[in-house]
Design a protein around this motif. Structure first.
Motif, PDB file in Angstrom:
ATOM      1  N   UNK A  91       0.816  -1.228   0.000  1.00 21.07           N
ATOM      2  CA  UNK A  91       0.000   0.000   0.000  1.00 21.07           C
ATOM      3  C   UNK A  91       0.843   1.270   0.000  1.00 21.07           C
ATOM      4  N   UNK A  92       2.163   1.099  -0.004  1.00 18.72           N
ATOM      5  CA  UNK A  92       3.004   2.298  -0.071  1.00 18.72           C
ATOM      6  C   UNK A  92       3.081   3.060   1.227  1.00 18.72           C
ATOM      7  N   UNK A  93       2.920   2.350   2.351  1.00 16.14           N
ATOM      8  CA  UNK A  93       3.151   3.030   3.636  1.00 16.14           C
ATOM      9  C   UNK A  93       4.649   3.286   3.787  1.00 16.14           C
ATOM     10  N   UNK A 128      11.658   7.830   5.729  1.00 14.57           N
ATOM     11  CA  UNK A 128      10.237   8.208   5.691  1.00 14.57           C
ATOM     12  C   UNK A 128       9.659   8.111   4.281  1.00 14.57           C
ATOM     13  N   UNK A 129       9.912   6.967   3.656  1.00 14.42           N
ATOM     14  CA  UNK A 129       9.442   6.768   2.282  1.00 14.42           C
ATOM     15  C   UNK A 129       8.771   5.408   2.149  1.00 14.42           C
ATOM     16  N   UNK A 147      10.981   6.203  -4.357  1.00 11.03           N
ATOM     17  CA  UNK A 147      10.219   5.155  -3.669  1.00 11.03           C
ATOM     18  C   UNK A 147      10.627   3.751  -4.138  1.00 11.03           C
ATOM     19  N   UNK A 148      11.752   3.690  -4.870  1.00 13.87           N
ATOM     20  CA  UNK A 148      12.317   2.373  -5.214  1.00 13.87           C
ATOM     21  C   UNK A 148      13.773   2.346  -4.757  1.00 13.87           C
ATOM     22  N   UNK A 149      14.114   1.410  -3.901  1.00 11.95           N
ATOM     23  CA  UNK A 149      15.503   1.273  -3.454  1.00 11.95           C
ATOM     24  C   UNK A 149      16.366   0.754  -4.590  1.00 11.95           C
ATOM     25  N   UNK A 150      17.635   1.142  -4.622  1.00  2.80           N
ATOM     26  CA  UNK A 150      18.526   0.751  -5.714  1.00  2.80           C
ATOM     27  C   UNK A 150      18.583  -0.753  -5.901  1.00  2.80           C
ATOM     28  N   UNK A 196      13.121  -6.210  13.343  1.00  3.36           N
ATOM     29  CA  UNK A 196      12.818  -4.835  13.747  1.00  3.36           C
ATOM     30  C   UNK A 196      13.716  -3.802  13.096  1.00  3.36           C
ATOM     31  N   UNK A 197      14.339  -4.160  11.958  1.00  2.00           N
ATOM     32  CA  UNK A 197      15.271  -3.224  11.303  1.00  2.00           C
ATOM     33  C   UNK A 197      14.671  -2.737   9.992  1.00  2.00           C
ATOM     34  N   UNK A 198      15.200  -1.623   9.485  1.00  3.19           N
ATOM     35  CA  UNK A 198      14.737  -1.054   8.224  1.00  3.19           C
ATOM     36  C   UNK A 198      15.566  -1.638   7.088  1.00  3.19           C
ATOM     37  N   UNK A 199      14.978  -2.447   6.197  1.00  2.00           N
ATOM     38  CA  UNK A 199      15.764  -3.067   5.127  1.00  2.00           C
ATOM     39  C   UNK A 199      16.005  -2.143   3.943  1.00  2.00           C
ATOM     40  N   UNK A 200      15.542  -0.881   4.012  1.00  2.00           N
ATOM     41  CA  UNK A 200      15.565  -0.050   2.806  1.00  2.00           C
ATOM     42  C   UNK A 200      16.540   1.119   2.849  1.00  2.00           C
ATOM     43  N   UNK A 201      17.324   1.259   3.936  1.00  2.32           N
ATOM     44  CA  UNK A 201      18.352   2.319   3.899  1.00  2.32           C
ATOM     45  C   UNK A 201      19.723   1.654   3.855  1.00  2.32           C
ATOM     46  N   UNK A 202      20.781   2.470   3.671  1.00  2.00           N
ATOM     47  CA  UNK A 202      22.132   1.898   3.634  1.00  2.00           C
ATOM     48  C   UNK A 202      23.147   2.956   4.066  1.00  2.00           C
TER      49      UNK A 202
END
Ligand SMILES: O=P(O)(O)OC[C@H]1O[C@H](O)[C@H](O)[C@@H](O)[C@@H]1O
Length: 506
Positions: free
Chosen positions: A79-81, A88-89, A245-248, A461-467
């Motif tokens: 749903x793009x939350x 925050x994306x 809104x798309x990770x590399x 409990x971690x964010x898989x979308x930052x680096x």
């Protein structure tokens, strides 16, 4: 619903009790698991029967999944939350290939993806109508590994399409060797960079731009359209956009995949998207216990946290998939290689294992000794292709026989009077089988791994979308450039010595 910590502890307690039960006896004591622990999703078959858990352990793993609201988090992703919590994306790589959410942000993302896909098709047709025979795709990480894997795996040598060349490393040897084979009058160059700020891509891009005999054959794929124009004078009509809104490492399905479309045709690229979309529908709609991505994620959590296994190997038994371990290293380890939870607190358990791998049967002649008789148990994803698409039937049967044999030998081991010839067994593996190595099956396989990675992140409990962890090295490198030119010195005493040695011999 139990709380995550209690579920985690119960899972580990049960694993301790299971230690006295061999994997062989788990299977012999419950032969129905050979089929109960298996899934078929279109061209993909997955079997978890040789993983070292029993049905009671699975009950605990699924209560851990429920305690972490995996079903709700799957819906949130589609749903793009803002599941990319630190930036925050949303993370809407699913919207690039499927239209399964009624949420406005997901619908808008999918519409943008469809528009760009139409432009991609136009580019493929226009390039095919011109003098270009060779395409150089310049990018690195998520702007390289996915397209390089998919184009290499799916290209048919006789299809007479473009020849694809991938340039990622900043090492001048890579550039020199590539240019020796190419004709500037018959080559087009793609600069693929979401940020359009990656030093490797920009430096290599400058070399290729100056090498081309016609700047109109320089294209860009980026989320930073303005920088493409400022830095390389590439007009908007020669830029395909990406989005934040798309990770590399999740971007293969976007215009980053253009090299794949150029290698196998736009219809082939869209078939790959369709395979991923089929996996999306399965993951979004299946209850947790019938959900292959949930099983795959829980298996990784079981091996990492219940059994304490610190590495995971991926072994494709098909030469066309030899880059799969490299691709998965970025997808898995750049997503899950974190030790701080999304809320900023330290993690309460181990997170990602070290992922590595190699192609079979070659790996049987290099590191399999350690897999069989080493002190470290390494869980494996064994990947096979039922119909390899060639006529060498003896080769096909030998490859399949080895794949089957390794799965059994690693799990069951073997006794012997001579201690040097004892195989302890108990090496767990998951069997992932594609009917044929074609776009739809590869799309489903890669989407499965994307969803498994996301769900492992939810459980840890971690964010898989930052680096953020890739930035310090880049900053130090840019600070050391003047020292390499002799205009400054390094502050660290060891770096100073190493610098002197490098400069002294350069
Ligand atoms: O696509 P780009 O912006 O050039 O980034 C290329 C790669 O470099 C970054 O440092 C990250 O490690 C990767 O996640 C990314 O895929």
């Amino acid at each position: 619903m139990t709380n995550p910590a209690a579920s985690h502890d119960a899972m580990r307690t049960h694993a301790t009790r299971l230690q006295t039960t061999s994997l062989r006896s788990l299977v012999e004591g419950d032969p129905a698991r050979a089929t109960d622990f298996a899934f078929r999703i279109g061209p993909l078959y997955v079997n978890f029967a040789r993983q070292g858990y029993d049905r009671e352990a699975l009950d605990q793993l699924f209560s851990l999944a429920e305690a972490n609201d995996l079903a709700g988090r799957i819906r949130a992703l589609f749903d793009g939350e803002p599941v990319n919590t630190t930036e925050h994306r949303p993370a809407l790589h699913t919207a690039l290939r499927s239209d399964l959410s009624d949420a406005p942000v997901a619908k808008a993302a999918h519409a943008q993806a469809i528009d760009v896909r139409a432009r991609m098709r136009g580019w493929v047709q226009a390039l095919a109508a011109g003098p270009v025979t060779d395409i150089v795709s310049i990018g690195i990480g998520g702007s390289d590994l996915g397209p390089r894997l998919a184009a290499g795996a799916l290209s048919e040598p006789a299809a007479g399409r473009f020849r694809l060349h991938f340039l990622s490393n900043i090492d001048g040897n890579a550039v020199e060797r590539m240019l020796a084979e190419l004709d500037p009058a018959r080559t087009a160059v793609l600069l693929v960079s979401k940020s359009f700020g990656t030093r490797e891509t920009l430096l290599n891009g400058e070399i290729l731009r100056d090498w081309l005999d016609d700047a109109s054959r320089l294209y860009a794929i980026t989320a930073n359209v303005d920088r493409a124009r400022e830095a390389f004078d590439i007009p908007a009509e020669r830029v395909l956009p990406m989005w934040d809104w798309v990770g590399g490492r999740y971007s293969l399905w976007s215009a980053v995949g253009l090299p794949v479309a150029l290698a196998i045709g736009m219809d082939g690229f869209e078939a790959m998207l369709a395979g991923a979309a089929e996996m999306d529908a399965h993951v979004l709609r299946q209850p947790l216990r019938q959900n292959v991505a949930v099983w795959h994620a829980l298996t990784a959590v079981w091996n990492r946290n219940a059994l304490g296994l610190s590495t995971q190997a991926v072994l494709p038994y098909d030469d066309r998939l030899k880059l799969l371990p490299n691709y998965l290293q970025q997808l898995v380890m750049e997503s899950l290689g974190k030790s701080v939870r999304a809320d900023g607190s330290p993690v309460t358990c181990d997170t990602v294992a070290a992922w590595w791998g190699g192609v079979g049967t070659d790996s049987q002649h290099s590191f399999f000794q350690a897999l069989h008789q080493g002190t470290q148990v390494v869980p494996l994803d064994l990947i096979g292709i039922a119909d390899p698409g060639h006529d060498y039937r003896a080769n096909r049967d030998e490859l399949h026989a080895n794949l089957l044999a390794q799965s059994e030998a690693l799990a069951n081991g073997d006794s012997h009077d001579d201690p040097h010839r004892v195989y302890p067994g108990g090496r767990p593996s998951t069997w992932l089988q594609l009917d044929r190595l074609e776009p739809r099956a590869l799309g489903a396989l890669l989407a499965l791994y994307e969803h498994s990675v996301y769900l492992q992140g939810v459980i840890w409990g971690i964010n898989p979308f930052d680096q953020f962890g890739v930035e310090l090295g880049k900053q130090l490198a840019s600070q050391l450039l003047p020292a390499l030119a002799g205009d400054a010195d390094a502050s660290d005493p060891v770096t100073r010595e190493l610098l002197a040695q490098l400069r002294g011999r350069a």
